[in-house]
Design a protein around this motif. Structure first.
Motif, PDB file in Angstrom:
ATOM      1  N   VAL A   1      53.377  27.066  89.981  1.00 12.67           N
ATOM      2  CA  VAL A   1      52.740  27.488  88.727  1.00 12.67           C
ATOM      3  C   VAL A   1      52.934  28.993  88.561  1.00 12.67           C
ATOM      4  O   VAL A   1      53.337  29.479  87.497  1.00 12.67           O
ATOM      5  CB  VAL A   1      51.241  27.132  88.713  1.00 12.67           C
ATOM      6  CG1 VAL A   1      50.584  27.650  87.433  1.00 12.67           C
ATOM      7  CG2 VAL A   1      51.028  25.630  88.846  1.00 12.67           C
ATOM      8  N   VAL A   2      52.655  29.730  89.624  1.00 14.07           N
ATOM      9  CA  VAL A   2      52.804  31.189  89.575  1.00 14.07           C
ATOM     10  C   VAL A   2      54.234  31.569  89.235  1.00 14.07           C
ATOM     11  O   VAL A   2      54.484  32.404  88.348  1.00 14.07           O
ATOM     12  CB  VAL A   2      52.385  31.823  90.922  1.00 14.07           C
ATOM     13  CG1 VAL A   2      52.687  33.323  90.931  1.00 14.07           C
ATOM     14  CG2 VAL A   2      50.903  31.578  91.190  1.00 14.07           C
ATOM     15  N   MET A   3      55.202  30.971  89.919  1.00 16.66           N
ATOM     16  CA  MET A   3      56.599  31.353  89.735  1.00 16.66           C
ATOM     17  C   MET A   3      57.081  31.090  88.312  1.00 16.66           C
ATOM     18  O   MET A   3      57.754  31.925  87.699  1.00 16.66           O
ATOM     19  CB  MET A   3      57.479  30.600  90.738  1.00 16.66           C
ATOM     20  CG  MET A   3      57.136  30.845  92.189  1.00 16.66           C
ATOM     21  SD  MET A   3      57.424  32.576  92.668  1.00 16.66           S
ATOM     22  CE  MET A   3      56.635  32.610  94.293  1.00 16.66           C
ATOM     23  N   ASN A   4      56.747  29.919  87.780  1.00 20.81           N
ATOM     24  CA  ASN A   4      57.179  29.574  86.422  1.00 20.81           C
ATOM     25  C   ASN A   4      56.434  30.374  85.357  1.00 20.81           C
ATOM     26  O   ASN A   4      57.042  30.967  84.468  1.00 20.81           O
ATOM     27  CB  ASN A   4      56.947  28.078  86.171  1.00 20.81           C
ATOM     28  CG  ASN A   4      58.031  27.200  86.743  1.00 20.81           C
ATOM     29  OD1 ASN A   4      59.069  26.996  86.137  1.00 20.81           O
ATOM     30  ND2 ASN A   4      57.798  26.678  87.931  1.00 20.81           N
ATOM     31  N   VAL A   5      55.124  30.363  85.468  1.00 24.82           N
ATOM     32  CA  VAL A   5      54.301  30.945  84.404  1.00 24.82           C
ATOM     33  C   VAL A   5      54.471  32.458  84.323  1.00 24.82           C
ATOM     34  O   VAL A   5      54.658  33.017  83.234  1.00 24.82           O
ATOM     35  CB  VAL A   5      52.817  30.578  84.605  1.00 24.82           C
ATOM     36  CG1 VAL A   5      51.925  31.395  83.678  1.00 24.82           C
ATOM     37  CG2 VAL A   5      52.612  29.086  84.370  1.00 24.82           C
ATOM     38  N   VAL A   6      54.409  33.148  85.446  1.00 24.15           N
ATOM     39  CA  VAL A   6      54.470  34.615  85.408  1.00 24.15           C
ATOM     40  C   VAL A   6      55.816  35.086  84.874  1.00 24.15           C
ATOM     41  O   VAL A   6      55.879  36.019  84.059  1.00 24.15           O
ATOM     42  CB  VAL A   6      54.177  35.206  86.800  1.00 24.15           C
ATOM     43  CG1 VAL A   6      54.443  36.709  86.814  1.00 24.15           C
ATOM     44  CG2 VAL A   6      52.727  34.927  87.198  1.00 24.15           C
ATOM     45  N   ALA A   7      56.908  34.442  85.297  1.00 22.59           N
ATOM     46  CA  ALA A   7      58.226  34.840  84.784  1.00 22.59           C
ATOM     47  C   ALA A   7      58.287  34.680  83.270  1.00 22.59           C
ATOM     48  O   ALA A   7      58.818  35.554  82.558  1.00 22.59           O
ATOM     49  CB  ALA A   7      59.323  34.022  85.459  1.00 22.59           C
ATOM     50  N   ALA A   8      57.743  33.575  82.750  1.00 19.23           N
ATOM     51  CA  ALA A   8      57.750  33.347  81.302  1.00 19.23           C
ATOM     52  C   ALA A   8      56.849  34.339  80.574  1.00 19.23           C
ATOM     53  O   ALA A   8      57.187  34.846  79.493  1.00 19.23           O
ATOM     54  CB  ALA A   8      57.312  31.915  81.004  1.00 19.23           C
ATOM     55  N   GLN A   9      55.695  34.640  81.158  1.00 21.24           N
ATOM     56  CA  GLN A   9      54.788  35.608  80.539  1.00 21.24           C
ATOM     57  C   GLN A   9      55.409  36.997  80.480  1.00 21.24           C
ATOM     58  O   GLN A   9      55.306  37.686  79.456  1.00 21.24           O
ATOM     59  CB  GLN A   9      53.467  35.648  81.305  1.00 21.24           C
ATOM     60  CG  GLN A   9      52.605  34.404  81.116  1.00 21.24           C
ATOM     61  CD  GLN A   9      51.350  34.409  81.968  1.00 21.24           C
ATOM     62  OE1 GLN A   9      51.313  35.047  83.024  1.00 21.24           O
ATOM     63  NE2 GLN A   9      50.327  33.683  81.548  1.00 21.24           N
ATOM     64  N   VAL A  10      56.053  37.420  81.560  1.00 26.32           N
ATOM     65  CA  VAL A  10      56.696  38.736  81.575  1.00 26.32           C
ATOM     66  C   VAL A  10      57.803  38.798  80.525  1.00 26.32           C
ATOM     67  O   VAL A  10      57.989  39.819  79.860  1.00 26.32           O
ATOM     68  CB  VAL A  10      57.255  39.058  82.976  1.00 26.32           C
ATOM     69  CG1 VAL A  10      58.112  40.325  82.945  1.00 26.32           C
ATOM     70  CG2 VAL A  10      56.109  39.238  83.971  1.00 26.32           C
ATOM     71  N   ALA A  11      58.514  37.683  80.333  1.00 24.85           N
ATOM     72  CA  ALA A  11      59.575  37.642  79.323  1.00 24.85           C
ATOM     73  C   ALA A  11      59.022  37.744  77.906  1.00 24.85           C
ATOM     74  O   ALA A  11      59.757  38.091  76.977  1.00 24.85           O
ATOM     75  CB  ALA A  11      60.387  36.362  79.474  1.00 24.85           C
ATOM     76  N   GLY A  12      57.742  37.435  77.729  1.00 28.24           N
ATOM     77  CA  GLY A  12      57.127  37.518  76.407  1.00 28.24           C
ATOM     78  C   GLY A  12      57.076  36.199  75.661  1.00 28.24           C
ATOM     79  O   GLY A  12      56.875  36.183  74.442  1.00 28.24           O
ATOM     80  N   VAL A  13      57.238  35.083  76.371  1.00 30.81           N
ATOM     81  CA  VAL A  13      57.173  33.768  75.723  1.00 30.81           C
ATOM     82  C   VAL A  13      55.771  33.531  75.168  1.00 30.81           C
ATOM     83  O   VAL A  13      54.780  33.748  75.869  1.00 30.81           O
ATOM     84  CB  VAL A  13      57.552  32.652  76.724  1.00 30.81           C
ATOM     85  CG1 VAL A  13      57.413  31.286  76.077  1.00 30.81           C
ATOM     86  CG2 VAL A  13      58.970  32.866  77.242  1.00 30.81           C
ATOM     87  N   GLU A  14      55.696  33.063  73.948  1.00 28.61           N
ATOM     88  CA  GLU A  14      54.388  32.852  73.313  1.00 28.61           C
ATOM     89  C   GLU A  14      53.779  31.498  73.652  1.00 28.61           C
ATOM     90  O   GLU A  14      52.573  31.378  73.826  1.00 28.61           O
ATOM     91  CB  GLU A  14      54.527  32.984  71.790  1.00 28.61           C
ATOM     92  CG  GLU A  14      54.880  34.392  71.331  1.00 28.61           C
ATOM     93  CD  GLU A  14      55.020  34.472  69.819  1.00 28.61           C
ATOM     94  OE1 GLU A  14      54.797  33.448  69.136  1.00 28.61           O
ATOM     95  OE2 GLU A  14      55.353  35.564  69.327  1.00 28.61           O
ATOM     96  N   GLY A  15      54.608  30.453  73.723  1.00 30.65           N
ATOM     97  CA  GLY A  15      54.099  29.104  73.962  1.00 30.65           C
ATOM     98  C   GLY A  15      54.482  28.588  75.327  1.00 30.65           C
ATOM     99  O   GLY A  15      55.663  28.375  75.602  1.00 30.65           O
ATOM    100  N   LEU A  16      53.500  28.384  76.202  1.00 36.15           N
ATOM    101  CA  LEU A  16      53.744  27.898  77.559  1.00 36.15           C
ATOM    102  C   LEU A  16      53.023  26.569  77.765  1.00 36.15           C
ATOM    103  O   LEU A  16      51.806  26.484  77.538  1.00 36.15           O
ATOM    104  CB  LEU A  16      53.242  28.887  78.614  1.00 36.15           C
ATOM    105  CG  LEU A  16      54.096  30.110  78.939  1.00 36.15           C
ATOM    106  CD1 LEU A  16      54.024  31.127  77.820  1.00 36.15           C
ATOM    107  CD2 LEU A  16      53.620  30.752  80.229  1.00 36.15           C
ATOM    108  N   ALA A  17      53.764  25.550  78.186  1.00 39.92           N
ATOM    109  CA  ALA A  17      53.173  24.263  78.520  1.00 39.92           C
ATOM    110  C   ALA A  17      53.586  23.891  79.938  1.00 39.92           C
ATOM    111  O   ALA A  17      54.752  24.058  80.311  1.00 39.92           O
ATOM    112  CB  ALA A  17      53.635  23.187  77.543  1.00 39.92           C
ATOM    113  N   VAL A  18      52.643  23.411  80.731  1.00 45.47           N
ATOM    114  CA  VAL A  18      52.898  23.020  82.123  1.00 45.47           C
ATOM    115  C   VAL A  18      52.705  21.512  82.244  1.00 45.47           C
ATOM    116  O   VAL A  18      51.766  20.945  81.661  1.00 45.47           O
ATOM    117  CB  VAL A  18      51.946  23.753  83.094  1.00 45.47           C
ATOM    118  CG1 VAL A  18      52.056  23.180  84.504  1.00 45.47           C
ATOM    119  CG2 VAL A  18      52.242  25.244  83.103  1.00 45.47           C
ATOM    120  N   ALA A  19      53.608  20.858  82.984  1.00 49.85           N
ATOM    121  CA  ALA A  19      53.440  19.437  83.299  1.00 49.85           C
ATOM    122  C   ALA A  19      53.489  19.256  84.804  1.00 49.85           C
ATOM    123  O   ALA A  19      54.310  19.872  85.488  1.00 49.85           O
ATOM    124  CB  ALA A  19      54.525  18.596  82.636  1.00 49.85           C
ATOM    125  N   SER A  20      52.608  18.403  85.328  1.00 46.46           N
ATOM    126  CA  SER A  20      52.586  18.085  86.749  1.00 46.46           C
ATOM    127  C   SER A  20      52.087  16.651  86.888  1.00 46.46           C
ATOM    128  O   SER A  20      51.246  16.202  86.097  1.00 46.46           O
ATOM    129  CB  SER A  20      51.663  19.061  87.501  1.00 46.46           C
ATOM    130  OG  SER A  20      51.852  18.966  88.892  1.00 46.46           O
TER     131      SER A  20
END
Length: 445
Positions: free
Chosen positions: A143-162
């Protein structure tokens, strides 16, 4: 019988193709798995949440009431999170954020003559789907690896599936939910495997009241899908590539270690075991020019496999065709072997480790020296642990800020600048038999 096999390449001069064939690989065929995932992709595309529930019942052994995890469940998972684990996740997120902020590209502007300018902008994709596995092991760190990289890039919409868990009432693992809440992600789905890839690629409509109603949009399509998974996740990502972007085909984990006689055999054995515990298909490969080290590592592998919690899984992985100790004439030949292998994780434990690391061309991530184990990169190094496997490091990078960004070129010329290059423009257009291209420029003059 030894816990791991040997491959002896000493005294052999191999072509690149022969070397790649000699290297141990898991007998996994992503192309073959595509046939299994195509009906899943089609079913989710056609039936949305109804298909997702049926597939969860079939593959995960539980039929989730909520395909999208309610906000209250995310908040409750965070409230129940062990303080020590919360602190560890916060440390990991802080370091990953710092490491990825340094990756951000800069806009450029190039003046090619008076009034002739080309600018390059970097733009984050609009929306991403982030996959977090949940099979033999659970991965709040992913979660950390995916989400933080996307947040730093400036992505507005983040959805996680598990994947939904039977022990958690059809919701994903509580620590995965807590990690999402900790990082401010509110859109989380109890969906695993190829069906999660399908949901992200095509979107999904609801089928029950818990989804907001039958036919109501439950999950909007994304632009990019990232995250590791099993062979079926990799096959599904390959199948939808072109509909959406993907990071890479990250399948079962692998470690390659290049070591000489000076390496500590217990360190080497511990690191081979650490990756073997992920999955029976995990690959652990040691490349060395030292027979003494090879023998000592074999001995310690036996001891560690006998004492570790997931010993049976470790033994299966170490004994599989994807794992081996590869004997080479010298470190130079070893370097050629690990470059051909293109490991997801490459450790270099040699006398000149830092210098050798600079010469490696193909690896997902390189861990230099005796005190940089792969497990450091899995959690708190500040790098990303979502990395290409199966030789994909020959042409793919690990997950990072650039996985979520695209460049846009902006061209701006004045009348005078256009006039200065119209003659060569017309010449090129005419030789390609596209005269209207040249006429479009001449019309302005």
């Amino acid at each position: 019988m030894p816990v791991i096999s040997r491959i002896d390449l000493r005294g052999r001069t191999l072509t690149t193709a022969e070397l790649r064939r000699a290297i141990p690989r898991a007998p996994l065929d992503v192309a073959a798995a595509t046939g299994a995932v195509e009906p899943i992709l089609a079913d989710v595309r056609a039936r949305g949440a109804a298909a997702l529930r049926d597939l969860a019942e079939k593959f995960d052994g539980v039929r989730p009431t909520h395909v999208r995890v309610p906000a209250a469940e995310l908040e409750a998972a965070l409230a129940r999170l062990d303080p020590a684990l919360r602190s560890a996740l916060e440390l990991a997120a802080t370091r990953v954020r710092a490491g990825h902020t340094a990756q951000l590209p800069r806009a450029t502007s190039t003046d090619l003559g008076p009034g002739a300018q080309v600018r390059q902008r970097w733009v984050p994709v609009r929306r991403v789907g982030l996959y977090v596995p949940g099979g033999l092991a659970l991965y709040p760190s992913s979660v950390v690896m995916n989400v933080v990289a996307a947040q730093v890039a400036g992505v507005e919409g983040l959805a996680v599936a598990s994947p939904p868990q039977r022990d958690n009432g059809g919701l994903p693992d509580p620590t995965v939910l807590a990690a999402c809440a900790l990082l401010g992600v509110s859109e989380v789905y109890a969906v695993g495997g190829a069906q999660a890839v399908a949901m992200f690629a095509y979107g999904a409509v609801g089928s029950e009241e818990a989804d907001g109603g039958d036919g109501v949009e439950l999950c909007a399509p994304v632009d990019t899908i990232t995250g590791p998974g099993n062979i079926y996740v990799a096959a599904a990502k390959r199948a939808v590539r072109g509909v959406v972007g993907i990071d890479s085909e990250a399948g079962p984990t692998e470690i390659g270690i290049l070591a000489d006689a000076g390496a500590d055999p217990d360190h080497v054995a511990a690191d081979l075991v650490s990756q073997a515990e992920h999955d029976p298909n995990a690959a652990s490969v040691l490349v060395t020019d030292s027979l003494a080290l090879a023998a000592a590592v074999e001995e310690r592998l036996e001891a560690r496999a006998a004492s570790t919690k997931h010993g049976e899984r470790v033994r299966t992985a170490l004994g599989g065709p994807q794992s081996a100790i590869v004997l080479v004439d010298d470190v130079e030949q070893g370097l050629a072997v690990v470059d051909a292998y293109a490991a997801e994780h490459l450790e270099i434990q040699t006398a000149d480790a830092a210098a050798l690391a600079e010469r490696v061309r193909s690896a997902g991530a390189i861990f230099v020296g005796a005190y940089s184990p792969v497990s450091l990169g899995d959690y708190v190094a500040g790098s990303n642990h979502v990395l290409p496997t199966g030789g994909c490091a020959h042409f793919s990078s690990g997950l990072g800020v650039m996985s979520f960004m695209k460049s846009v070129q902006v061209i701006e010329y004045t009348r005078e600048a256009l006039a200065a290059v119209t003659e060569p423009l017309v010449a090129l257009a005419n030789v390609e038999d596209l005269p209207a291209h040249g006429e479009a420029a001449q019309a302005r003059l």
